[in-house]
Design a protein around this motif. Sequence first.
Motif, PDB file in Angstrom:
ATOM      1  N   TRP A   1      32.363  49.602  48.735  1.00 43.45           N
ATOM      2  CA  TRP A   1      31.780  49.606  47.392  1.00 43.45           C
ATOM      3  C   TRP A   1      32.874  49.741  46.337  1.00 43.45           C
ATOM      4  N   THR A   2      33.872  50.579  46.589  1.00 38.29           N
ATOM      5  CA  THR A   2      34.996  50.725  45.665  1.00 38.29           C
ATOM      6  C   THR A   2      35.715  49.390  45.476  1.00 38.29           C
ATOM      7  N   ALA A   3      35.952  48.677  46.565  1.00 36.10           N
ATOM      8  CA  ALA A   3      36.609  47.365  46.483  1.00 36.10           C
ATOM      9  C   ALA A   3      35.721  46.357  45.758  1.00 36.10           C
ATOM     10  N   THR A   4      34.413  46.441  45.973  1.00 38.54           N
ATOM     11  CA  THR A   4      33.478  45.541  45.292  1.00 38.54           C
ATOM     12  C   THR A   4      33.502  45.791  43.792  1.00 38.54           C
ATOM     13  N   LYS A   5      33.527  47.053  43.391  1.00 39.51           N
ATOM     14  CA  LYS A   5      33.614  47.385  41.961  1.00 39.51           C
ATOM     15  C   LYS A   5      34.923  46.875  41.379  1.00 39.51           C
ATOM     16  N   GLN A   6      36.015  46.952  42.149  1.00 41.36           N
ATOM     17  CA  GLN A   6      37.301  46.421  41.686  1.00 41.36           C
ATOM     18  C   GLN A   6      37.201  44.916  41.474  1.00 41.36           C
ATOM     19  N   PHE A   7      36.549  44.227  42.401  1.00 40.99           N
ATOM     20  CA  PHE A   7      36.348  42.786  42.254  1.00 40.99           C
ATOM     21  C   PHE A   7      35.591  42.481  40.958  1.00 40.99           C
ATOM     22  N   LEU A   8      34.462  43.145  40.759  1.00 40.36           N
ATOM     23  CA  LEU A   8      33.640  42.896  39.570  1.00 40.36           C
ATOM     24  C   LEU A   8      34.411  43.196  38.289  1.00 40.36           C
ATOM     25  N   ALA A   9      35.126  44.313  38.258  1.00 37.09           N
ATOM     26  CA  ALA A   9      35.898  44.683  37.066  1.00 37.09           C
ATOM     27  C   ALA A   9      36.995  43.660  36.793  1.00 37.09           C
ATOM     28  N   THR A  10      37.644  43.173  37.846  1.00 37.56           N
ATOM     29  CA  THR A  10      38.719  42.200  37.675  1.00 37.56           C
ATOM     30  C   THR A  10      38.175  40.887  37.119  1.00 37.56           C
ATOM     31  N   VAL A  11      37.035  40.436  37.633  1.00 40.57           N
ATOM     32  CA  VAL A  11      36.443  39.193  37.119  1.00 40.57           C
ATOM     33  C   VAL A  11      36.068  39.375  35.654  1.00 40.57           C
ATOM     34  N   HIS A  12      35.470  40.515  35.307  1.00 42.24           N
ATOM     35  CA  HIS A  12      35.099  40.773  33.913  1.00 42.24           C
ATOM     36  C   HIS A  12      36.303  40.707  32.972  1.00 42.24           C
ATOM     37  N   LYS A  13      37.486  41.084  33.470  1.00 40.13           N
ATOM     38  CA  LYS A  13      38.697  41.144  32.638  1.00 40.13           C
ATOM     39  C   LYS A  13      39.529  39.867  32.666  1.00 40.13           C
ATOM     40  N   MET A  14      39.131  38.894  33.480  1.00 48.08           N
ATOM     41  CA  MET A  14      39.926  37.669  33.588  1.00 48.08           C
ATOM     42  C   MET A  14      39.932  36.935  32.249  1.00 48.08           C
TER      43      MET A  14
END
Length: 121
Positions: free
Chosen positions: A31-44
């Motif tokens: 879940w932590t890695a999934t949140k990192q994925f989502l946050a990274t996409v939001h910031k692209m």
Amino acid sequence: MSEKKPIRTMLCIAVQQNFFDLPFDQTGPVWTATKQFLATVHKMPGVTVLGTFDDDETMVGTSPTGFPWTCYLLGDFPDREAVVAACNLFRTIEVGDQGHRLWRYMRIEARMGRPLPTPEL
């Protein structure tokens, strides 16, 4: 020159059996890695996330090979390269400290197109 139009993209994400094979007390790093994925996409740069959809409450267990997926992210991406970069995050984001990547536990597929014009009512 006309301005380049963004590419409407649906990122389709499926939870794999490896996630369900984990003991319950070891699922947190995924879940932590999934949140990192989502946050990274939001910031692209140039990416506008339009919304997300998660049907994990009514779809229990692994996703089939295709539809339906477990969750989705709909966004406008500046170009195909940005979509590829978002998908590549599953290859690079680490899960926990065992050296595994997110793609061990989930898979992703991108569907790219254009917005469907809304008729005037």
